[in-house]
Design a protein around this motif. Structure first.
Motif, PDB file in Angstrom:
ATOM      1  N   THR A   1       0.852  -1.053   0.019  1.00 19.59           N
ATOM      2  CA  THR A   1      -0.018  -0.014   0.126  1.00 19.59           C
ATOM      3  C   THR A   1       0.931   1.249  -0.078  1.00 19.59           C
ATOM      4  O   THR A   1       2.178   1.166   0.078  1.00 19.59           O
ATOM      5  CB  THR A   1      -0.867   0.031   1.220  1.00 19.59           C
ATOM      6  OG1 THR A   1       0.005  -0.003   2.486  1.00 19.59           O
ATOM      7  CG2 THR A   1      -1.612  -1.233   1.231  1.00 19.59           C
ATOM      8  N   LEU A   2       0.372   2.503  -0.070  1.00 22.74           N
ATOM      9  CA  LEU A   2       1.188   3.791  -0.080  1.00 22.74           C
ATOM     10  C   LEU A   2       1.528   3.831   1.354  1.00 22.74           C
ATOM     11  O   LEU A   2       2.841   4.781   1.471  1.00 22.74           O
ATOM     12  CB  LEU A   2       0.228   4.765  -0.426  1.00 22.74           C
ATOM     13  CG  LEU A   2      -0.189   4.850  -1.966  1.00 22.74           C
ATOM     14  CD1 LEU A   2      -1.268   6.117  -2.169  1.00 22.74           C
ATOM     15  CD2 LEU A   2       0.946   4.901  -2.738  1.00 22.74           C
ATOM     16  N   SER A   3       1.081   3.221   2.277  1.00 25.27           N
ATOM     17  CA  SER A   3       2.035   3.223   3.801  1.00 25.27           C
ATOM     18  C   SER A   3       2.997   2.325   3.738  1.00 25.27           C
ATOM     19  O   SER A   3       3.790   2.462   4.857  1.00 25.27           O
ATOM     20  CB  SER A   3       0.980   3.069   4.766  1.00 25.27           C
ATOM     21  OG  SER A   3       0.047   4.177   4.848  1.00 25.27           O
ATOM     22  N   GLY A   4       3.456   1.805   2.657  1.00 27.41           N
ATOM     23  CA  GLY A   4       4.704   0.807   2.727  1.00 27.41           C
ATOM     24  C   GLY A   4       4.509  -0.507   3.062  1.00 27.41           C
ATOM     25  O   GLY A   4       4.990  -1.396   3.202  1.00 27.41           O
ATOM     26  N   ALA A   5       3.409  -0.792   3.682  1.00 30.45           N
ATOM     27  CA  ALA A   5       2.736  -2.175   4.492  1.00 30.45           C
ATOM     28  C   ALA A   5       2.175  -3.130   3.503  1.00 30.45           C
ATOM     29  O   ALA A   5       1.762  -2.650   2.373  1.00 30.45           O
ATOM     30  CB  ALA A   5       1.790  -1.864   5.450  1.00 30.45           C
ATOM     31  N   PRO A   6       2.733  -4.184   3.626  1.00 35.18           N
ATOM     32  CA  PRO A   6       2.171  -5.277   2.578  1.00 35.18           C
ATOM     33  C   PRO A   6       0.365  -5.073   2.318  1.00 35.18           C
ATOM     34  O   PRO A   6      -0.023  -5.037   3.381  1.00 35.18           O
ATOM     35  CB  PRO A   6       2.458  -6.394   3.176  1.00 35.18           C
ATOM     36  CG  PRO A   6       3.542  -6.441   4.109  1.00 35.18           C
ATOM     37  CD  PRO A   6       3.488  -5.051   4.505  1.00 35.18           C
ATOM     38  N   ALA A   7      -0.109  -5.157   1.070  1.00 39.45           N
ATOM     39  CA  ALA A   7      -1.255  -5.275   0.959  1.00 39.45           C
ATOM     40  C   ALA A   7      -2.001  -6.275   1.755  1.00 39.45           C
ATOM     41  O   ALA A   7      -1.619  -7.466   1.419  1.00 39.45           O
ATOM     42  CB  ALA A   7      -1.807  -5.001  -0.563  1.00 39.45           C
ATOM     43  N   PRO A   8      -3.295  -5.978   2.190  1.00 39.68           N
ATOM     44  CA  PRO A   8      -3.439  -7.187   3.091  1.00 39.68           C
ATOM     45  C   PRO A   8      -4.322  -8.311   2.141  1.00 39.68           C
ATOM     46  O   PRO A   8      -4.338  -9.478   2.203  1.00 39.68           O
ATOM     47  CB  PRO A   8      -4.850  -6.453   3.971  1.00 39.68           C
ATOM     48  CG  PRO A   8      -5.126  -4.856   3.020  1.00 39.68           C
ATOM     49  CD  PRO A   8      -3.612  -4.404   2.500  1.00 39.68           C
ATOM     50  N   TYR A   9      -4.870  -7.698   0.809  1.00 41.89           N
ATOM     51  CA  TYR A   9      -5.328  -8.522  -0.176  1.00 41.89           C
ATOM     52  C   TYR A   9      -4.815  -7.907  -1.465  1.00 41.89           C
ATOM     53  O   TYR A   9      -4.663  -6.576  -1.601  1.00 41.89           O
ATOM     54  CB  TYR A   9      -6.736  -8.697  -0.438  1.00 41.89           C
ATOM     55  CG  TYR A   9      -7.257  -9.474   0.934  1.00 41.89           C
ATOM     56  CD1 TYR A   9      -6.947 -10.831   1.285  1.00 41.89           C
ATOM     57  CD2 TYR A   9      -8.322  -8.857   1.866  1.00 41.89           C
ATOM     58  CE1 TYR A   9      -7.239 -11.357   2.199  1.00 41.89           C
ATOM     59  CE2 TYR A   9      -8.612  -9.540   3.104  1.00 41.89           C
ATOM     60  CZ  TYR A   9      -8.284 -10.772   3.202  1.00 41.89           C
ATOM     61  OH  TYR A   9      -8.553 -11.538   4.379  1.00 41.89           O
ATOM     62  N   PRO A  10      -4.553  -8.643  -2.696  1.00 43.50           N
ATOM     63  CA  PRO A  10      -3.770  -8.140  -3.692  1.00 43.50           C
ATOM     64  C   PRO A  10      -4.437  -6.708  -4.290  1.00 43.50           C
ATOM     65  O   PRO A  10      -3.981  -6.086  -5.145  1.00 43.50           O
ATOM     66  CB  PRO A  10      -3.612  -9.192  -4.851  1.00 43.50           C
ATOM     67  CG  PRO A  10      -4.323 -10.453  -3.895  1.00 43.50           C
ATOM     68  CD  PRO A  10      -4.800  -9.902  -2.861  1.00 43.50           C
ATOM     69  N   PHE A  11      -5.725  -6.771  -4.282  1.00 45.43           N
ATOM     70  CA  PHE A  11      -6.696  -5.690  -5.094  1.00 45.43           C
ATOM     71  C   PHE A  11      -7.185  -4.825  -4.252  1.00 45.43           C
ATOM     72  O   PHE A  11      -7.936  -4.943  -3.286  1.00 45.43           O
ATOM     73  CB  PHE A  11      -7.849  -6.420  -5.972  1.00 45.43           C
ATOM     74  CG  PHE A  11      -7.385  -7.644  -6.816  1.00 45.43           C
ATOM     75  CD1 PHE A  11      -6.852  -7.067  -8.181  1.00 45.43           C
ATOM     76  CD2 PHE A  11      -7.436  -8.657  -6.458  1.00 45.43           C
ATOM     77  CE1 PHE A  11      -6.377  -8.049  -9.075  1.00 45.43           C
ATOM     78  CE2 PHE A  11      -6.901  -9.907  -7.332  1.00 45.43           C
ATOM     79  CZ  PHE A  11      -6.536  -9.406  -8.507  1.00 45.43           C
ATOM     80  N   THR A  12      -6.684  -3.580  -4.395  1.00 50.55           N
ATOM     81  CA  THR A  12      -6.914  -2.441  -3.464  1.00 50.55           C
ATOM     82  C   THR A  12      -7.989  -1.537  -4.095  1.00 50.55           C
ATOM     83  O   THR A  12      -7.925  -1.245  -5.193  1.00 50.55           O
ATOM     84  CB  THR A  12      -5.770  -1.787  -2.864  1.00 50.55           C
ATOM     85  OG1 THR A  12      -5.009  -1.086  -3.997  1.00 50.55           O
ATOM     86  CG2 THR A  12      -4.906  -2.644  -2.218  1.00 50.55           C
ATOM     87  N   LEU A  13      -8.846  -0.684  -3.319  1.00 46.17           N
ATOM     88  CA  LEU A  13      -9.948   0.186  -3.707  1.00 46.17           C
ATOM     89  C   LEU A  13      -9.012   1.329  -4.484  1.00 46.17           C
ATOM     90  O   LEU A  13      -9.175   1.673  -5.531  1.00 46.17           O
ATOM     91  CB  LEU A  13     -10.787   0.479  -2.637  1.00 46.17           C
ATOM     92  CG  LEU A  13     -11.757   1.647  -3.079  1.00 46.17           C
ATOM     93  CD1 LEU A  13     -13.025   1.030  -3.966  1.00 46.17           C
ATOM     94  CD2 LEU A  13     -12.373   1.927  -1.768  1.00 46.17           C
ATOM     95  N   HIS A  14      -8.267   1.921  -3.567  1.00 43.96           N
ATOM     96  CA  HIS A  14      -7.662   3.205  -4.201  1.00 43.96           C
ATOM     97  C   HIS A  14      -6.753   2.762  -5.281  1.00 43.96           C
ATOM     98  O   HIS A  14      -6.595   3.757  -6.277  1.00 43.96           O
ATOM     99  CB  HIS A  14      -6.822   3.717  -2.828  1.00 43.96           C
ATOM    100  CG  HIS A  14      -5.908   5.025  -3.241  1.00 43.96           C
ATOM    101  ND1 HIS A  14      -4.837   5.179  -3.812  1.00 43.96           N
ATOM    102  CD2 HIS A  14      -6.224   6.448  -2.865  1.00 43.96           C
ATOM    103  CE1 HIS A  14      -4.510   6.527  -3.836  1.00 43.96           C
ATOM    104  NE2 HIS A  14      -5.549   7.038  -3.426  1.00 43.96           N
TER     105      HIS A  14
END
Length: 598
Positions: A420-433
């Protein structure tokens, strides 16, 4: 939460600088300069000079301190309980007034800026007004200690060589290290004949002094020039140019340039927020390296920000650049092309050192898409569509398209990310933003790539339709948007403060008054502690309340901090230049484009 979150500085520093020199630590009590920093491409770091290793706490000896001797009696500014009354001219030039008995001392610290004042230097100018009935003999000195030098990417590391202060011809002092070749040197000189004193120790002490006779009712001035160079000869040459030009001319050019950059939204309180943060982003989010004179985009040049002089593509192009474009469109063009040159070989691939070297791997959809969005924003706001003919930009846009294509799901027009933009691993591969941003990037690519390539670019409306279909979830009988999904039924609802659902209208994913959107953002909390999320809220239904909150928020002495408390006081990672750019642009956009009033 923030990475490398440094606590708020204990000192409410006065801050100024230009693209060459950062002057982040001007003490409000006595006007002393505790640190000075430059960017160095070869070191991939900021190189900082200070009087003491404890300079951030304001408790060590300063690098430079103005001292007066009035009729032979030493007087430090701020002594005797008569403090300095500070003002900030044009949102960027710190000035002060200080009474000393029958004298009034006025000081200005500035780093020259403007078309004819692009100099790796700074000026400390002092004017003494004699309101008494007798003439006064006033000696004005700039004294200091070179007790610390360091390199800093995110954390500081002291230099290993000895500190040296040596005299040079023409009443000049040179501050440098003993190692050869060095990374940077400073040259200091007065605007006229001066007396130099030097005490060579492990932390050399020095003084450069001008003597004036100020008539009753009269006024006298003295100025000290501080120049930087990659080595001593270059620093001496620069300080000679500054002396030749004169501080009055340099200040006049600087003031004119800053006046042309100022913005107005028709409300004094919001104007202060916009311009204070715009200037900070302009000079502390972008800088010129001392060793090659090229521009570089960084998170922040402020030494109390834990993100340091690293940067993500999204922060550079979607936070810093829009604010700079408000103030200086030609520089925004240059910085966009520079970002393509340094980062375009692997867009969105993680955090970078200032020279484009990969600092921390981590693919983000937004980083890849940011080049297309920044290009579109530049063209819309300037009308300069010829920028797409620049080979480095064209190559970057094609590389972005290739990377996005590789991330498309085989069955659904949605795109996956790693972090994610915070640098953390995405919880799931497809993000809304991320997918909202990708849809707008695809729209731009269809208009900017060659005709044959554009035909094979995914229809952005298909991505937006898939976003609404797959991210809309029902909770307690009400439909809201999930923040991340895996297309197998699992969803994540916690909002990323840097990639909030609040941003969706900006990317044409939904209307601001869409019921699902409004229901989603209402569930995200009232007073978030991440300032990036407060910026996002300026696009949402509570934008007016957020503007009122910002008018009262102290922030970090008026500029953005990554983490704030409920009242808006900086808690950690203050002096955030990229975030200051986002704050300035969002405040301006909320009023100008959305018609929000506090």
């Amino acid at each position: 939460m923030a990475v490398n979150a440094l606590p708020k500085s204990a000192v409410p520093w006065q801050v100024t600088g230009n693209h060459w020199l950062a002057l982040p630590c001007i003490h409000p009590v006595d006007g002393s300069l505790h640190a000075l920093g430059v960017l160095h491409r070869g070191a991939r770091a900021a190189v900082e000079f200070a009087g003491s290793a404890d300079f951030l706490d304001g408790i060590g000896a300063p690098l430079f301190r103005p001292v007066l001797h009035v009729d032979g009696v030493p007087r430090r500014l701020g002594d005797g309980g008569q403090g300095l009354a500070w003002e900030r001219a044009l949102s960027w030039l710190p000035t002060f007034t200080c009474p000393l008995d029958s004298l009034v001392v006025r000081g200005t610290v500035f780093a020259p800026h403007g078309r004819d004042a692009d100099i790796a230097g700074a000026v400390y100018a002092l004017a003494v007004e004699n309101r008494g009935s007798e003439p006064r003999r006033v000696a004005i000195a700039l004294e200091g200690v070179l007790g610390h030098r360091q390199l800093r990417v995110r954390t500081p590391r002291p230099t290993d060589d000895a500190h040296r202060v040596v005299p040079a011809p023409g009443d000049v002092l040179v501050l440098e290290g003993s190692a050869q070749p060095g990374l940077a040197a400073l040259a200091v000189a007065a605007d006229g004949d001066a007396r130099i004193e030097l005490t060579p120790t492990d932390a050399p002490r020095f003084s450069i002094e001008r003597e004036l006779v100020v008539a009753a009712g009269g006024r006298g001035t003295a100025a000290f020039y501080i120049a930087a160079g990659p080595e001593r000869d270059g620093a001496e040459a620069t300080v000679a140019v500054m002396r030749r030009r004169g501080w009055n001319e340099l200040l006049s050019i600087t003031r004119t340039a800053l006046q042309e950059m100022e913005q107005t939204v028709g409300h004094d309180g919001i104007d202060r927020i916009v311009n204070r943060n715009l200037m900070f982003a302009y000079f502390y989010g972008a800088g010129r390296a001392l060793d090659d004179a090229h521009y570089y985009l960084v998170r922040s040049r402020a030494p109390w920000n834990g993100r340091g002089v690293t940067v993500r593509d999204w922060e550079a192009l979607s936070w810093t650049l829009p604010a700079i474009q408000l103030a200086d469109a030609p520089l925004a063009r240059e910085l966009l092309l520079r970002a393509c040159e340094l980062h375009g070989y692997a867009p969105g691939n993680g955090v970078h050192y200032l020279d484009g070297t990969l600092f921390e791997p981590g693919f983000s959809l937004e980083g890849v898409a940011s080049f297309a969005l920044a290009t579109d924003r530049y063209i819309r706001e300037t009308g300069d569509d010829q920028i797409v003919e620049e080979p480095v930009l064209a190559d970057t846009l094609y590389a972005s398209w290739d990377d996005l294509t590789a991330r498309r799901d085989q069955h659904v027009p949605l795109y996956s990310t790693e972090v994610t933009l915070s640098g953390a691993p995405a919880p799931y591969p497809f993000t809304l933003h991320g997918n909202a941003v990708v849809a707008q990037a695809l729209d731009v690519l269809r208009r900017t790539l060659d005709e044959e390539s554009a035909r094979s670019v995914e229809d952005p409306e298909a991505v937006r339709a898939a976003l609404r279909r797959h991210f809309a979830i029902e909770r307690e009988g009400k439909v809201t948007f999930a923040s991340a999904i895996d297309l197998a039924g699992r969803v994540h609802t916690e909002d990323d403060p840097n990639a909030s659902a609040y941003w969706l209208p900006l990317y044409d994913a939904v209307e601001r008054f869409d019921s699902i959107y409004r229901r989603t953002v209402r569930g995200l909390g009232v007073v978030p502690h991440e300032l990036a999320l407060q910026c996002a809220r300026l696009l949402g239904p509570d934008a007016g309340a957020v503007l009122q909150w910002l008018r009262r928020a102290p922030l970090d002495n008026g500029v953005a901090a990554e983490i704030v408390d409920a009242e808006g006081r900086a808690v950690a990672n203050g002096g955030d230049a990229a975030l200051a750019g986002l704050l300035a642009w969002c405040s301006w956009y909320a009023v100008h484009a959305l018609g929000v009033r506090p």
